[in-house]
Structures are given as C-alpha cells and as structure tokens.
Design an enzyme around this catalytic site. Structure first.
Site, PDB file in Angstrom:
ATOM      1  N   VAL A  77       0.929  -1.161   0.027  1.00 20.06           N
ATOM      2  CA  VAL A  77       0.042   0.167   0.049  1.00 20.06           C
ATOM      3  C   VAL A  77       0.953   1.281   0.076  1.00 20.06           C
ATOM      4  CG1 VAL A  77      -1.897   1.164   1.253  1.00 20.06           C
ATOM      5  CG2 VAL A  77      -1.666  -1.413   1.486  1.00 20.06           C
ATOM      6  N   CYS A  78       0.655   2.206  -0.839  1.00 21.01           N
ATOM      7  CA  CYS A  78       1.492   3.403  -1.026  1.00 21.01           C
ATOM      8  C   CYS A  78       1.316   4.222   0.297  1.00 21.01           C
ATOM      9  CB  CYS A  78       1.149   4.138  -2.078  1.00 21.01           C
ATOM     10  SG  CYS A  78       1.909   5.846  -2.203  1.00 21.01           S
ATOM     11  N   ILE A  79       2.308   4.394   0.944  1.00 20.52           N
ATOM     12  CA  ILE A  79       2.415   5.024   2.305  1.00 20.52           C
ATOM     13  C   ILE A  79       2.073   6.341   2.388  1.00 20.52           C
ATOM     14  CG2 ILE A  79       4.953   5.767   2.197  1.00 20.52           C
ATOM     15  CD1 ILE A  79       5.056   4.684   5.101  1.00 20.52           C
ATOM     16  N   ALA A  82      -1.627   6.429   1.577  1.00 20.32           N
ATOM     17  CA  ALA A  82      -2.376   5.930   2.601  1.00 20.32           C
ATOM     18  C   ALA A  82      -2.669   6.884   3.779  1.00 20.32           C
ATOM     19  CB  ALA A  82      -1.662   4.461   3.115  1.00 20.32           C
TER      20      ALA A  82
END
Lengths: 132, 119
Positions: A77-79, A82
């Site tokens: 998940v793209c930090i 997110a």
C-alpha cells in the site's frame, strides 16, 4: 510470466478492485508469478481492516487477505497515499500521533519505489481503476 | 535494468489529485534511473498551461513540480494533438515544450514502451 497489478480505486465505490482480485486469482491459478499488488490513490482503502460489509456482500480487504493465505502475495500500500486517507499501521500511527491504526494484516505500507521496482522486474503491469 | 515507462494522464490539473499523483510516479521512475515519458490526453493538456494560480482553491501550484522535471531528466513530454485543437491551444504556448502527436503517432509511442501506466 511475471505480473504486477496496480489498483487505483476504492473497494466499495468501484468494481476495479474486485476485477483485480479475480485477475490475480486467474494469474496464480494459471501458474504465473504475481510479483506484487500495489495499491495507489484511493486503492489504498483496499488495505483498511475496518471495512465492514453487509453479510450478503463481498468484503474486498478480507478477500485480498484470503487470497494471500492461499498464495504468497506481496500486497503493498502506497504509504504517502495511505496516510493522507487515514490508513495507518502501528508505526505511522505513532509517528502521526494517532491512537488508532487500521492497516489490514497481510498488507504493508511502502513507497512508490515498490511500484517502479515491481514494474522493472515484471513482464506485465496491469492497472485497475486508472483514468480516475 | 532500464525500461521505457509511459505515464498517461487524461485529467485536468485541478479537481482531482491525478496530475500530482502522476508526477509522483514520474519522479520515482527517474530516481530508479528509468526512461520515463509523459503523455497528456484530453483535459490533461491543461496541466501545461503557464501562470497557474490555484491558491484560491487551496491547491499547490503544479507549475512548481513541473519545473523540477528537467532536473530529473524527464524531458519526453507528449500531448494529444486532437486535444490541442479541441481546447484551441498550440504546443508552443505550453510549458515543458511538449511534442504534439496525431493518433497514429500516439499508437506508435505506446507500442514502443515496456510499461504503460494510465492514471
């Protein structure tokens, strides 16, 4: 063949994550390698463990987790995306001084570099829910 | 390992995060020393209009990020020629000196890539 999937859309409002799930299963059942599934933009909501569905509807985050139990999956998940959308793991919750965290087990937060690295190593990169 | 990445956007500069999210991917590709091109279709060509001032809608000015693209060696910028005609613009008046492509050339550009990421 080595595949990477990119998911841009949220699990409830769009069909795209469901399509990505079925595509992922087809890739794996056909004996191909799924190098990574990268969740970007509203796609990060696929990693929200608090998603709660009515009993007669699918729960996409749980479906990803179920697939990850059957096959070794790298669900990234793209930090940055997110954090903006309130999908945090315990570390980020501490960093941003929040007393809750909600990243679903089986998913991990990491940077866009994980998307580029996956694209470099994969034969095919398929985007679900792009052009949004 | 060097691959040719093409990032395709069809969204206008503001109203959604598409333009910024696309540029973030472009900059990351460059950090990994990949060849990266941008293709702006439809309303996305408006991203290249100069003198944007989005402060009234509390957005960051895209022009600032765009001006850093050359520092990252991202200089292959393409725009859809049909979109230019639709909006009554010419490539020369846009930032980053984009190259206008007719449909045949667009297809050729996409065919030449290793990785195509639409957004």
């Amino acid at each position: 063949m080595i595949f990477t999937l990119v998911v841009h859309a949220s699990p409830v409002q769009h069909q795209a994550p469901e399509t990505a799930l079925r595509f992922a299963r087809a890739v794996l059942e056909a004996g191909h390698t799924l190098h990574r599934v990268f969740f970007y933009r509203d796609g990060v909501l696929n990693g929200n463990t608090l998603v709660s569905s009515p009993a007669d509807e699918s729960n996409i985050p749980e479906d990803w987790q179920a697939l990850a139990k059957e096959y070794p999956l790298d669900l990234v998940v793209c930090i940055a995306a997110a954090i903006r959308r309130g999908v945090l793991d315990a570390n980020e919750a501490r960093r941003y001084d929040k007393n809750q965290h909600n990243l679903a087990p089986g998913f991990e937060l990491s940077g866009l570099g994980q998307l580029v690295e996956a694209a470099m190593l994969s034969d095919r990169v398929i985007t679900f829910g792009g052009r949004g | 390992m060097n691959k040719r990445f093409l990032l395709i956007c069809s969204r206008p500069p503001y109203g959604s995060s598409a333009a910024r999210d696309l540029l973030d991917i472009a900059l990351t590709c460059s950090v990994f020393e990949q060849s990266v091109s941008l293709l702006l279709m439809g309303d996305a060509i408006l991203q290249l209009l100069p003198e944007q001032n989005p402060t009234a809608i509390r957005q960051k000015n895209l022009n600032a990020i765009q001006s850093s693209l050359a520092l990252y060696d991202i200089e292959s910028i393409y725009v859809d020629a049909e979109a230019l005609r639709f909006h009554g613009l010419s490539a020369e008046t846009l930032l980053l000196k984009p190259q206008a492509l007719e449909p045949d050339a667009l297809q050729q550009l996409i065919r030449e890539q290793d990785v195509v990421l639409p957004l």
